[in-house]
Design an enzyme around this catalytic site. Structure first.
Site, PDB file in Angstrom:
ATOM      1  CG  HIS A   1      -2.022  -1.043   1.098  1.00 36.93           C
ATOM      2  ND1 HIS A   1      -3.125  -1.074   1.919  1.00 36.93           N
ATOM      3  CD2 HIS A   1      -2.182  -2.073   0.213  1.00 36.93           C
ATOM      4  CE1 HIS A   1      -3.925  -2.073   1.557  1.00 36.93           C
ATOM      5  NE2 HIS A   1      -3.356  -2.699   0.538  1.00 36.93           N
TER       6      HIS A   1
ATOM      7  CD  GLU B   1      -2.104   4.004   2.941  1.00 34.94           C
ATOM      8  OE1 GLU B   1      -1.645   3.326   1.995  1.00 34.94           O
ATOM      9  OE2 GLU B   1      -3.282   3.975   3.293  1.00 34.94           O
TER      10      GLU B   1
HETATM   11  N1  LIG Z   1      -5.348   3.064   1.982  1.00 34.21           N
HETATM   12  C1  LIG Z   1      -5.100   2.276   0.914  1.00 34.21           C
HETATM   13  C2  LIG Z   1      -6.070   1.421   0.415  1.00 34.21           C
HETATM   14  C3  LIG Z   1      -5.771   0.645  -0.664  1.00 34.21           C
HETATM   15  N2  LIG Z   1      -4.537   0.720  -1.228  1.00 34.21           N
HETATM   16  C4  LIG Z   1      -4.264  -0.055  -2.427  1.00 34.21           C
HETATM   17  C5  LIG Z   1      -4.302  -1.528  -2.389  1.00 34.21           C
HETATM   18  C6  LIG Z   1      -4.730  -1.911  -3.789  1.00 34.21           C
HETATM   19  O1  LIG Z   1      -3.600  -1.836  -4.672  1.00 34.21           O
HETATM   20  C7  LIG Z   1      -5.709  -0.834  -4.125  1.00 34.21           C
HETATM   21  C8  LIG Z   1      -7.138  -1.172  -3.750  1.00 34.21           C
HETATM   22  O2  LIG Z   1      -7.699  -1.873  -4.800  1.00 34.21           O
HETATM   23  P1  LIG Z   1      -9.282  -2.103  -4.948  1.00 34.21           P
HETATM   24  O3  LIG Z   1      -9.679  -3.117  -3.935  1.00 34.21           O
HETATM   25  O4  LIG Z   1      -9.957  -0.778  -4.742  1.00 34.21           O
HETATM   26  O5  LIG Z   1      -9.412  -2.587  -6.358  1.00 34.21           O
HETATM   27  O6  LIG Z   1      -5.277   0.288  -3.377  1.00 34.21           O
HETATM   28  C9  LIG Z   1      -3.599   1.589  -0.731  1.00 34.21           C
HETATM   29  O7  LIG Z   1      -2.469   1.689  -1.257  1.00 34.21           O
HETATM   30  N3  LIG Z   1      -3.889   2.337   0.348  1.00 34.21           N
HETATM   31 ZN   LIG Z   2      -2.940  -0.396   3.793  1.00 35.40          ZN
END
Ligand SMILES: Nc1ccn([C@H]2C[C@H](O)[C@@H](COP(=O)(O)O)O2)c(=O)n1
Ligand SMILES: [Zn+2]
Length: 162
Positions: free
Chosen positions: A80, A82
């Site tokens: 992610h 963060e």
């Molecule tokens: N706070 C966040 C939430 C999600 N992510 C990333 C993880 C995945 O690559 C994408 C989410 O994919 P989805 O389930 O919406 O198709 O976003 C992040 O980096 N930080």
């Molecule tokens: Zn996360």
């Protein structure tokens, strides 16, 4: 006397703008997330976006999310934004810093955020706010005294020609 410009961007617009720009580096086809970590005196310390770890090819690992077999979905492999921003930091300590992020952090990132000493999260979107992962995240962050601040979009359009 010539006066200074008046329409310069605010600190919040600047740092959320950097987080938005970082998100544009993500190869995730459905959700691109960007993060920018800032010191108490407004110095940028680190940035990140969601993607696969070094050595795990963007072209070989799966980007899908609907597949029944979790082994073939992105969730097992993507780091992610963060966590990437925390891991990308090359200085000493992130104690007391602020995190600008385009999407509210999940429970796993919340643990890292708390443990590295980030004290404030400014987030632009909370589209997964009702999920257990984000509810657990908020539970931990609030318990640890991390301030959670929804970013108020100013509506200003920032155009960058590259
Ligand atoms: N706070 C966040 C939430 C999600 N992510 C990333 C993880 C995945 O690559 C994408 C989410 O994919 P989805 O389930 O919406 O198709 O976003 C992040 O980096 N930080
Ligand atoms: Zn996360």
């Amino acid at each position: 006397m010539t006066e200074k410009r008046k329409d310069y961007i605010s600190w919040d617009e600047y740092f959320m703008g950097v987080a938005e720009l970082s998100a544009m580096r993500s190869k995730d086809p459905s959700t691109q997330v960007g993060a920018c970590i800032v010191s108490q005196d407004n110095k940028i310390l680190s940035m990140g976006y969601n993607g696969f770890p070094k050595g795990c090819s963007d072209d070989e690992f799966p980007w899908g999310k609907g597949c029944e077999d979790p082994y073939e979905t992105k969730y097992f492999y993507s780091t992610h934004s963060e966590l990437n921003a925390i891991l990308n930091y090359r200085g000493g300590s992130l104690e007391g810093s602020k995190l600008y992020v385009t999407l509210f952090p999940c429970n796993e990132c919340a643990k890292a955020i708390i443990q590295c000493g980030i004290k404030m999260i400014i987030y632009a979107d909370d589209k997964y706010g009702d999920t257990p992962a984000v509810r657990a995240s908020k539970r931990m962050l609030l318990s640890a005294g991390v301030e959670l601040v929804p970013y108020k979009r100013t509506g200003r359009k920032l155009e960058v020609i590259v």
